[in-house]
Design a protein around this motif. Structure first.
Motif, mmCIF file in Angstrom:
data_model
loop_
_atom_site.group_PDB
_atom_site.id
_atom_site.type_symbol
_atom_site.label_atom_id
_atom_site.label_comp_id
_atom_site.label_asym_id
_atom_site.label_seq_id
_atom_site.Cartn_x
_atom_site.Cartn_y
_atom_site.Cartn_z
ATOM 1 N N TYR A 1 -7.728 0.335 3.001
ATOM 2 C CA TYR A 1 -8.188 1.276 3.571
ATOM 3 C C TYR A 1 -6.963 2.402 3.805
ATOM 4 C CZ TYR A 1 -10.406 4.532 7.106
ATOM 5 O OH TYR A 1 -10.953 5.568 7.620
ATOM 6 N N HIS A 2 -5.872 2.054 4.281
ATOM 7 C CA HIS A 2 -4.796 3.044 4.775
ATOM 8 C C HIS A 2 -4.032 3.761 3.334
ATOM 9 C CE1 HIS A 2 -5.107 2.549 8.898
ATOM 10 N NE2 HIS A 2 -4.666 1.283 8.721
ATOM 11 N N MET A 3 -4.260 2.681 2.036
ATOM 12 C CA MET A 3 -3.779 3.311 0.860
ATOM 13 C C MET A 3 -4.839 4.091 0.203
ATOM 14 S SD MET A 3 -2.200 -0.345 -0.406
ATOM 15 C CE MET A 3 -1.335 0.271 -1.890
ATOM 16 N N GLY A 4 -5.921 4.396 0.985
ATOM 17 C CA GLY A 4 -7.072 5.385 0.000
ATOM 18 C C GLY A 4 -8.164 4.468 -0.736
ATOM 19 N N HIS A 5 -8.294 3.150 -0.507
ATOM 20 C CA HIS A 5 -9.378 2.705 -1.315
ATOM 21 C C HIS A 5 -10.341 1.965 -0.349
ATOM 22 C CE1 HIS A 5 -6.585 2.652 -4.509
ATOM 23 N NE2 HIS A 5 -5.637 2.259 -3.861
ATOM 24 N N PRO A 6 -11.162 2.932 0.248
ATOM 25 C CA PRO A 6 -12.357 2.428 1.214
ATOM 26 C C PRO A 6 -13.256 1.374 0.755
ATOM 27 C CG PRO A 6 -12.500 4.894 0.772
ATOM 28 C CD PRO A 6 -11.351 4.381 0.162
ATOM 29 N N ASP A 7 -13.740 1.803 -0.451
ATOM 30 C CA ASP A 7 -14.990 0.872 -1.140
ATOM 31 C C ASP A 7 -14.306 -0.466 -1.227
ATOM 32 O OD1 ASP A 7 -16.561 3.037 -1.017
ATOM 33 O OD2 ASP A 7 -16.150 3.400 -3.059
ATOM 34 N N THR A 8 -13.238 -0.627 -1.752
ATOM 35 C CA THR A 8 -12.769 -2.265 -1.914
ATOM 36 C C THR A 8 -12.282 -2.791 -0.548
ATOM 37 O OG1 THR A 8 -11.537 -1.423 -3.745
ATOM 38 C CG2 THR A 8 -10.621 -3.479 -3.265
ATOM 39 N N ALA A 9 -11.871 -1.920 0.435
ATOM 40 C CA ALA A 9 -11.311 -2.132 1.570
ATOM 41 C C ALA A 9 -12.589 -2.779 2.446
ATOM 42 C CB ALA A 9 -10.956 -1.131 2.523
ATOM 43 N N ALA B 1 5.696 0.847 5.467
ATOM 44 C CA ALA B 1 4.404 0.520 5.170
ATOM 45 C C ALA B 1 3.989 0.561 3.908
ATOM 46 C CB ALA B 1 3.199 1.318 6.202
ATOM 47 N N THR B 2 4.244 1.678 3.208
ATOM 48 C CA THR B 2 4.017 1.708 1.544
ATOM 49 C C THR B 2 4.741 0.587 0.716
ATOM 50 O OG1 THR B 2 3.315 4.128 1.808
ATOM 51 C CG2 THR B 2 3.779 3.238 -0.241
ATOM 52 N N ASP B 3 5.931 0.561 1.045
ATOM 53 C CA ASP B 3 6.604 -0.494 0.253
ATOM 54 C C ASP B 3 5.899 -1.817 0.672
ATOM 55 O OD1 ASP B 3 8.468 1.364 -0.545
ATOM 56 O OD2 ASP B 3 10.074 0.903 0.885
ATOM 57 N N ASP B 4 5.842 -2.279 1.502
ATOM 58 C CA ASP B 4 5.184 -3.420 2.072
ATOM 59 C C ASP B 4 3.743 -3.742 1.278
ATOM 60 O OD1 ASP B 4 6.962 -4.460 3.179
ATOM 61 O OD2 ASP B 4 6.240 -4.452 5.058
ATOM 62 N N GLY C 1 3.250 -4.514 6.599
ATOM 63 C CA GLY C 1 2.905 -2.986 6.442
ATOM 64 C C GLY C 1 2.085 -2.535 7.352
ATOM 65 N N LEU C 2 1.173 -3.164 7.993
ATOM 66 C CA LEU C 2 0.301 -2.531 9.105
ATOM 67 C C LEU C 2 0.820 -2.235 10.249
ATOM 68 C CD1 LEU C 2 -3.214 -4.906 8.389
ATOM 69 C CD2 LEU C 2 -2.562 -2.379 7.920
ATOM 70 N N LEU C 3 1.934 -3.282 10.493
ATOM 71 C CA LEU C 3 2.618 -2.782 11.818
ATOM 72 C C LEU C 3 3.620 -1.619 11.617
ATOM 73 C CD1 LEU C 3 3.451 -6.570 12.380
ATOM 74 C CD2 LEU C 3 2.490 -5.078 14.040
ATOM 75 N N HIS C 4 4.195 -1.487 10.553
ATOM 76 C CA HIS C 4 4.989 -0.287 10.150
ATOM 77 C C HIS C 4 3.896 0.842 10.339
ATOM 78 C CE1 HIS C 4 8.525 -2.317 9.402
ATOM 79 N NE2 HIS C 4 8.287 -2.840 8.169
ATOM 80 N N HIS C 5 2.773 0.781 9.629
ATOM 81 C CA HIS C 5 1.991 2.013 9.729
ATOM 82 C C HIS C 5 1.583 2.237 11.140
ATOM 83 C CE1 HIS C 5 -1.625 4.561 8.904
ATOM 84 N NE2 HIS C 5 -2.016 3.784 9.661
#
Length: 486
Positions: A445-453, A411-414, A399-403
């Protein structure tokens, strides 16, 4: 009376004298007086040079005296006189067997069976020859013929049992060992092998019972204690397992595998210093012992002595260039040393040996990604996912590579598939290494969850630090810093 005087007698009297000498030879052979038996047979042959049975009988006595070349000469003379004489071929097979010429023995024995297809002794001889050359299917065929006619033939039953054991037919082996033990209940080897069959079928309790029986019959055999210790260890009875390994070493102080087994228990207890001592002892007694090198490699990896661990994996590859696990373990150490070209080389070697190796494809993908070979990395991670769809680390990485390649849909699917799979896995975090945690943290982080990331990336850094993966630790640290998560 000399042989010349005997030849002057009427034919029937000569024949009587020949038979008398032949019987005399047989009587002496029966009493174990083979040199005197040979003398009688030789006299009979002097009077009747075409007396095939006398050549075979003399060959048998030469065989008993271990003069194999003389025995071979007599059997060959008999075959020259009577090419279809099965007894001579059977004797010749025994000579070749004793000389270690097993293929020649097999040919002679098969020829004997061809000329006398009901002689069970020939089938038994051929089964023994097949045992020497490792033809377990051949053993089963010969023993089947014998046992159909003599179900209580103890030797055939034993050979049949061992052949099934060697072929991995453990249920059939158990059946035959049962039959054998009905005939000979005091054979500790039969209990030993039946116990191994039960162990390999997962019936550890019954395996332990058989090993108990074997030890009761032969309490001075180190291998029996080592095997029972292994079974007890699998049952979680570490105290008694260790006692068995100690007893095995007491009986046979140079039993390398028993030291390696003791190392297993110390590793399980987290007592790495003692485990290391046991591994060193095992390797001292058997420098080729694969399990001890693996254990020592694992111990040195756990305590952070990666150079020492690497030496063990180098040695394993030397012992067996086809050892996939050795390449995989070595490639992880190369990775933690930051030697990415060496990682790629080992992973490619793994894929050459097993194109479906999950760890080989996965680590290759990680290093390809870190080295900028994004399309190649996608291929490697895709291979992992095809083989093991639940491998979430590969999904996050792909997913990161697709991003990075601006393919946000893929990326989102993965990322979503990885999270959905992860939700079904208990204690997922504890089973992941620094590479998987790093990929998950970036994905979050790319999914919008910076605190958990931030939490996951810091966990990845701690794991990398613990494993002394300096190069990758710096990669994680720079990522954390770039994302403002110090």
């Amino acid at each position: 009376m000399t042989s010349t005087q005997t030849l002057d007698l009427p034919k029937h009297q000569v024949d009587n004298q020949v038979q008398k000498l032949y019987q005399q030879g047989n009587d002496r052979a029966f009493r174990g007086e083979h040199e005197r038996a040979i003398a009688a047979y030789t006299q009979a042959i002097a009077l009747a040079p075409n007396f095939v049975l006398a050549y075979c009988a003399r060959g048998n006595s030469w065989l008993e005296l271990r003069d194999y070349r003389q025995a071979q000469a007599d059997y060959q003379l008999a075959l020259k006189l009577s090419p279809a004489f099965a007894i001579a071929d059977g004797g010749l097979a025994r000579v070749y067997y004793q000389l270690g010429e097993y293929q020649a023995a097999l040919v002679a024995c098969s020829r004997a069976i061809q000329h006398d297809p009901e002689n069970l002794e020939f089938f038994h001889s051929r089964a023994l020859i097949n045992k020497k050359i490792g033809d377990d299917a051949g053993i089963l065929g010969d023993c089947k013929f014998i046992l159909e006619r003599q179900p209580n033939d103890i030797s055939a039953r034993w050979l049949n049992s061992r052949a099934h054991f060697q072929m991995g037919n453990y249920q059939l082996a158990i059946f035959n060992f049962n039959q054998y033990l009905n005939l000979r209940s005091d054979d500790f080897y039969a209990h030993y092998y039946r116990g191994i069959c039960y162990e390999r079928l997962g019936n550890l309790e019954q395996a332990a019972i058989d090993l108990d029986c074997a030890i009761a019959l032969a309490d001075n055999m180190a291998i029996l204690y080592r095997r029972r210790g292994r079974i007890r260890q699998q049952l979680g009875d570490y105290t008694n397992a260790m006692a068995d390994y100690d007893r095995a070493i007491e009986i046979e102080p140079q039993m390398a595998q028993a030291y390696a087994n003791r190392a297993d228990i110390y590793i399980n207890r987290g007592d790495y210093p003692r485990a290391l001592i046991q591994c060193n002892q095992a390797i001292r007694f058997d420098p080729q012992l694969v399990s001890a090198h693996y254990q020592r490699g694992v111990i040195n990896t756990e305590v952070g002595n990666l150079h020492a661990a690497l030496a063990d994996y180098h040695r394993l590859v030397q012992i067996d260039p086809q050892d996939i696990n050795a390449y995989i373990q070595r490639s992880w150490i190369y990775f933690r040393h930051g030697e990415y070209p060496a990682v790629m080389s080992d992973c490619e070697r793994v894929r050459a040996l097993d194109r479906n190796s999950v760890p080989g494809n996965y680590l290759l993908g990680v290093v390809q990604s870190l080295s900028g070979f994004k399309q190649e990395a996608i291929f490697s991670f895709t291979k992992v996912i095809e083989i093991k769809p639940s491998f979430i680390c590969a999904l996050y990485h792909r997913g990161l590579l697709h991003h990075d390649l601006k393919n946000e849909a893929k990326a989102t699917d993965d990322f979503h598939l990885a999270q959905a799979t992860q939700a079904q896995i208990i204690d997922c975090l504890a089973k992941r290494d620094e590479t998987g945690l790093y990929a998950e943290g970036l994905a979050l982080y790319h999914m919008g969850h910076p605190d958990t990331a931030k939490v996951i990336l810091h966990q990845a850094a701690l794991v990398a630090q613990k494993l002394k993966n300096t190069v990758f630790y710096r990669q994680i640290f720079f990522t954390i810093e770039a994302l403002g998560m110090e």
